[in-house]
Scaffold this active site. Sequence first.
Site, PDB file in Angstrom:
ATOM      1  N   GLU A 168      -5.293   1.242   2.861  1.00 54.26           N
ATOM      2  CA  GLU A 168      -4.964   0.201   3.833  1.00 54.26           C
ATOM      3  C   GLU A 168      -4.960   0.738   5.254  1.00 54.26           C
ATOM      4  O   GLU A 168      -5.443   0.069   6.185  1.00 54.26           O
ATOM      5  CB  GLU A 168      -3.610  -0.414   3.490  1.00 54.26           C
ATOM      6  CG  GLU A 168      -3.300  -1.719   4.239  1.00 54.26           C
ATOM      7  CD  GLU A 168      -2.703  -1.521   5.634  1.00 54.26           C
ATOM      8  OE1 GLU A 168      -2.664  -2.497   6.396  1.00 54.26           O
ATOM      9  OE2 GLU A 168      -2.281  -0.380   5.951  1.00 54.26           O
ATOM     10  N   GLU A 169      -4.428   1.929   5.447  1.00 56.11           N
ATOM     11  CA  GLU A 169      -4.294   2.460   6.809  1.00 56.11           C
ATOM     12  C   GLU A 169      -5.646   2.747   7.462  1.00 56.11           C
ATOM     13  O   GLU A 169      -5.718   2.926   8.676  1.00 56.11           O
ATOM     14  CB  GLU A 169      -3.434   3.727   6.810  1.00 56.11           C
ATOM     15  CG  GLU A 169      -1.967   3.503   6.460  1.00 56.11           C
ATOM     16  CD  GLU A 169      -1.194   2.722   7.510  1.00 56.11           C
ATOM     17  OE1 GLU A 169      -1.790   2.325   8.534  1.00 56.11           O
ATOM     18  OE2 GLU A 169       0.014   2.506   7.322  1.00 56.11           O
ATOM     19  N   HIS A 197       4.684   3.033  12.918  1.00 61.23           N
ATOM     20  CA  HIS A 197       3.758   4.162  13.061  1.00 61.23           C
ATOM     21  C   HIS A 197       4.358   5.323  13.847  1.00 61.23           C
ATOM     22  O   HIS A 197       3.657   6.263  14.214  1.00 61.23           O
ATOM     23  CB  HIS A 197       2.430   3.720  13.677  1.00 61.23           C
ATOM     24  CG  HIS A 197       1.550   3.007  12.705  1.00 61.23           C
ATOM     25  ND1 HIS A 197       0.181   2.964  12.831  1.00 61.23           N
ATOM     26  CD2 HIS A 197       1.838   2.314  11.573  1.00 61.23           C
ATOM     27  CE1 HIS A 197      -0.334   2.269  11.828  1.00 61.23           C
ATOM     28  NE2 HIS A 197       0.660   1.860  11.049  1.00 61.23           N
ATOM     29  N   ASP A 207       6.309   1.752   6.322  1.00 58.37           N
ATOM     30  CA  ASP A 207       5.014   1.073   6.246  1.00 58.37           C
ATOM     31  C   ASP A 207       4.074   1.961   5.439  1.00 58.37           C
ATOM     32  O   ASP A 207       3.488   2.885   5.957  1.00 58.37           O
ATOM     33  CB  ASP A 207       4.496   0.862   7.673  1.00 58.37           C
ATOM     34  CG  ASP A 207       3.066   0.354   7.743  1.00 58.37           C
ATOM     35  OD1 ASP A 207       2.588  -0.205   6.744  1.00 58.37           O
ATOM     36  OD2 ASP A 207       2.429   0.544   8.794  1.00 58.37           O
ATOM     37  N   HIS A 261       0.825  -1.212   0.000  1.00 56.34           N
ATOM     38  CA  HIS A 261       0.000   0.000   0.000  1.00 56.34           C
ATOM     39  C   HIS A 261       0.858   1.259   0.000  1.00 56.34           C
ATOM     40  O   HIS A 261       1.931   1.301   0.597  1.00 56.34           O
ATOM     41  CB  HIS A 261      -0.998   0.008   1.159  1.00 56.34           C
ATOM     42  CG  HIS A 261      -0.411   0.100   2.536  1.00 56.34           C
ATOM     43  ND1 HIS A 261      -0.203   1.298   3.183  1.00 56.34           N
ATOM     44  CD2 HIS A 261      -0.017  -0.864   3.412  1.00 56.34           C
ATOM     45  CE1 HIS A 261       0.278   1.079   4.387  1.00 56.34           C
ATOM     46  NE2 HIS A 261       0.412  -0.225   4.551  1.00 56.34           N
ATOM     47  N   ASP A 320       3.964  -6.201   3.372  1.00 55.71           N
ATOM     48  CA  ASP A 320       3.791  -5.114   4.322  1.00 55.71           C
ATOM     49  C   ASP A 320       4.897  -5.234   5.376  1.00 55.71           C
ATOM     50  O   ASP A 320       5.677  -6.180   5.350  1.00 55.71           O
ATOM     51  CB  ASP A 320       2.390  -5.176   4.945  1.00 55.71           C
ATOM     52  CG  ASP A 320       1.853  -3.807   5.358  1.00 55.71           C
ATOM     53  OD1 ASP A 320       2.676  -2.945   5.701  1.00 55.71           O
ATOM     54  OD2 ASP A 320       0.631  -3.615   5.346  1.00 55.71           O
TER      55      ASP A 320
END
Length: 346
Positions: free
Chosen positions: A222-223, A322, A188, A71, A242
Amino acid sequence: MNFEQYQNYLIDTASSLLSIDSASGFTTNVTDYLLKTVEELGYPAYRNNIGNVIVTVEGEDDTEPVALSAHVDTLGLMVRSITSDGMLMITSVGSPLLPSLDGEYCNIHTRDGKVYTGTILSLSPAIHVFPDASTRDRDEQNMAVRIDEIVHSKEDVEALGIHAGDFVCYDSKTTFTKSGFLKSRFIDDKACSALELTLLKIMKDNVIKPKHKTYICFSTHEEIGYGGATLPKDIKELLVIDMGCVGLDLTCTEEQVSICAKDSSGPFDYEITTRLVNLAKKYNLDAVTDIYPRYTSDALALWRAGYDTRAALIGPGVQASHGMERTHIKGLMNTLELCAAYLELI
């Protein structure tokens, strides 16, 4: 096959992707880049109605299509409201680690295409002024964006064209170190999207096809939970590319490719996962198998959308996910080779 010759392409491609603001819901610029890059590589591709970019690679056998999906959407923020003194209150897009954003530079994108710069700050940002500067919570109620424009009121901000619902994209701070580390926000999953583009280049340069018809997919939501819900309907197997998790009782390091046996939604397909473990052994890749208890991916969105598709997940080990993320070129290259092995390119 000499995969090392593609390291520079991978690094350059990752750097380009990471430089493009693309919070979930604001991904047109990054998908424009993908379509242009894929077109230059000579593959047919399209952007579907929801924004995913799908590349079709013909295989030796087109009866059992498979897909790889990474993604390109990222975490981000939006303007929630404007304070009376001209600060922008925020709401999260996805689940950024908000305390790590205190002091980060950002871009504010207006609906009419203007871009303003700013800084994400605690509402108690000065140790000389606020007694709670070091203790105040760093969350959506206690952080805001300071705009780099002369504004003193809500009306001043609105005169710039900034309003609730505008996207706030913070700096990726991308750095490749001499020791081989990639330090950046949004590894990510833009690092894995760069891996997919590198796979396409490898197939073009070496004039090779995968065993099966293959869709190389770049999802854009995706997030926020539904990136995989609109992938091609005829996929028999999905390999999600991922980030691999690093920390607690997990085995993976940043130099390895992680094979996820189970995430928070349950176990991945047993046969595909076992095949990946055996491929890693066959090609002497530095790989580990782990469990991700606080993790979901495009595979869950695909299953919830009713697909009859088996799925597995791999990715390079990423530390501080994140937040201020980091991985290593060895982890990226191990992941690249495992993807190539899965597609039977080696």
